[in-house]
Design a protein around this motif. Structure first.
Motif, PDB file in Angstrom:
ATOM      1  N   CYS A  53      52.762 -61.582   6.092  1.00 53.38           N
ATOM      2  CA  CYS A  53      53.275 -60.452   5.102  1.00 53.38           C
ATOM      3  C   CYS A  53      54.299 -59.547   5.954  1.00 53.38           C
ATOM      4  O   CYS A  53      54.765 -58.515   5.406  1.00 53.38           O
ATOM      5  CB  CYS A  53      52.271 -59.606   4.797  1.00 53.38           C
ATOM      6  SG  CYS A  53      51.125 -59.107   6.013  1.00 53.38           S
ATOM      7  N   TRP A  97      40.541 -61.215   1.306  1.00 52.72           N
ATOM      8  CA  TRP A  97      41.306 -62.476   2.213  1.00 52.72           C
ATOM      9  C   TRP A  97      39.944 -63.371   2.506  1.00 52.72           C
ATOM     10  O   TRP A  97      38.883 -62.834   2.696  1.00 52.72           O
ATOM     11  CB  TRP A  97      41.651 -61.844   3.572  1.00 52.72           C
ATOM     12  CG  TRP A  97      42.899 -61.245   3.554  1.00 52.72           C
ATOM     13  CD1 TRP A  97      43.631 -60.574   2.513  1.00 52.72           C
ATOM     14  CD2 TRP A  97      43.342 -60.556   4.810  1.00 52.72           C
ATOM     15  NE1 TRP A  97      44.638 -59.927   2.995  1.00 52.72           N
ATOM     16  CE2 TRP A  97      44.518 -59.756   4.108  1.00 52.72           C
ATOM     17  CE3 TRP A  97      43.117 -60.322   6.045  1.00 52.72           C
ATOM     18  CZ2 TRP A  97      45.411 -58.853   5.069  1.00 52.72           C
ATOM     19  CZ3 TRP A  97      44.011 -59.740   6.921  1.00 52.72           C
ATOM     20  CH2 TRP A  97      45.228 -58.973   6.558  1.00 52.72           C
ATOM     21  N   GLY A 106      52.140 -71.335   6.806  1.00 48.08           N
ATOM     22  CA  GLY A 106      51.311 -70.397   7.154  1.00 48.08           C
ATOM     23  C   GLY A 106      51.640 -69.214   6.274  1.00 48.08           C
ATOM     24  O   GLY A 106      52.615 -69.129   5.869  1.00 48.08           O
ATOM     25  N   LEU A 107      50.784 -68.254   6.027  1.00 50.73           N
ATOM     26  CA  LEU A 107      51.001 -67.142   5.292  1.00 50.73           C
ATOM     27  C   LEU A 107      51.142 -65.722   6.028  1.00 50.73           C
ATOM     28  O   LEU A 107      50.564 -65.580   7.174  1.00 50.73           O
ATOM     29  CB  LEU A 107      49.498 -66.767   4.310  1.00 50.73           C
ATOM     30  CG  LEU A 107      49.516 -65.779   3.501  1.00 50.73           C
ATOM     31  CD1 LEU A 107      50.344 -66.015   2.175  1.00 50.73           C
ATOM     32  CD2 LEU A 107      48.020 -65.444   3.049  1.00 50.73           C
ATOM     33  N   THR A 138      49.564 -57.418  -0.474  1.00 49.76           N
ATOM     34  CA  THR A 138      48.427 -57.443   0.203  1.00 49.76           C
ATOM     35  C   THR A 138      48.328 -56.141   0.893  1.00 49.76           C
ATOM     36  O   THR A 138      49.284 -55.557   1.332  1.00 49.76           O
ATOM     37  CB  THR A 138      48.193 -58.520   1.275  1.00 49.76           C
ATOM     38  OG1 THR A 138      46.940 -58.419   1.753  1.00 49.76           O
ATOM     39  CG2 THR A 138      49.193 -58.537   2.186  1.00 49.76           C
ATOM     40  N   GLY A 160      47.379 -74.157  12.062  1.00 47.70           N
ATOM     41  CA  GLY A 160      47.875 -75.219  11.972  1.00 47.70           C
ATOM     42  C   GLY A 160      47.564 -76.411  13.027  1.00 47.70           C
ATOM     43  O   GLY A 160      48.036 -77.467  12.769  1.00 47.70           O
TER      44      GLY A 160
END
Ligand SMILES: Cc1cc2nc3c(=O)[nH]c(=O)nc-3n(C[C@H](O)[C@H](O)[C@H](O)COP(=O)(O)O)c2cc1C
Length: 193
Positions: free
Chosen positions: A35, A181, A32-33, A165, A88
């Motif tokens: 920040c 995004w 998973g992304l 980002t 997910g």
């Protein structure tokens, strides 16, 4: 300098992106992304991060207490954008081209194409109303060999090109807009989205 007051908000505060790697209960990797990742001090450097709501990444970390954080580069951005856009829980999510290896010290999946992989063990889960803060020990850092060369830090950063980002957009290390995004993933082949 004139100022305006705003509600909680973090535009114009660029953040470095990481892909967190975990295994599900059957040993299948999920990425998973994220920040909301930074560092802490407790006798040595550690990491702290926040996951909002319930996500597969969090479920997997709660069970195993370990995960990897893999630095996102421009090369990885289309895949990273996909991994940040798809839950997910979607069985198709991980059906994209990714070179996945294993941590050296912890049982975590790592991305071979990412130049810096942290192997993290959670020491504290701080559970809030709709988010979880995790304090982590850095058990190992896997770093691409070429980052030990005699080049300057500036040259190395230009070469590996980490992505930042803010304002719902991705930006290059040098500040170029790499798309909103949801856009970079369009470069993945049709079948992989
Ligand atoms: C640029 C970007 C940054 C993100 N950062 C975070 C973050 O720091 N914390 C978080 O909870 N979710 C964050 N997300 C959302 C997750 O990446 C997203 O919910 C993803 O589907 C989670 O994957 P999983 O369901 O496999 O855990 C971010 C998404 C994007 C596009």
């Amino acid at each position: 300098m004139g100022k305006i007051s705003l509600k909680p908000y973090n535009d114009y505060c660029p953040q470095t992106l990481f892909l967190y790697g975990t295994y599900d209960e059957n040993g299948n990797p999920d990425f998973g992304l994220f920040c909301w990742f930074t560092y802490l001090w407790d006798g040595e450097m550690g990491a702290m991060c926040c996951i909002g709501g319930e996500k597969t990444t969090l479920e997997n970390i709660r069970r195993s207490r370990v995960f990897s954080a893999n630095l996102v580069t421009e090369e990885l951005l289309p895949a990273a954008d996909h991994l940040g856009s798809v839950s997910g829980r979607d069985p198709e999510k991980m059906k994209i081209p990714l070179e996945i290896g294993k941590g050296e010290v912890l049982e975590v999946p790592v991305l071979e194409r990412s130049p810096v992989n942290f192997e993290l063990e959670v020491t504290d889960f701080i559970t809030k109303h709709d988010g979880t803060v995790m304090l982590c020990k850095i058990r190992n850092v896997l770093q691409e060999e070429s980052l030990s060369s005699g080049e300057s830090a500036e040259q190395k950063l230009r070469r590996i090109a980490p992505v930042k980002t803010t304002c719902h957009h991705y930006f290059s290390y040098e500040g170029k807009d790499l798309g909103a995004w949801g856009e970079p993933r369009k470069k993945l082949s049709e079948g992989a989205r």
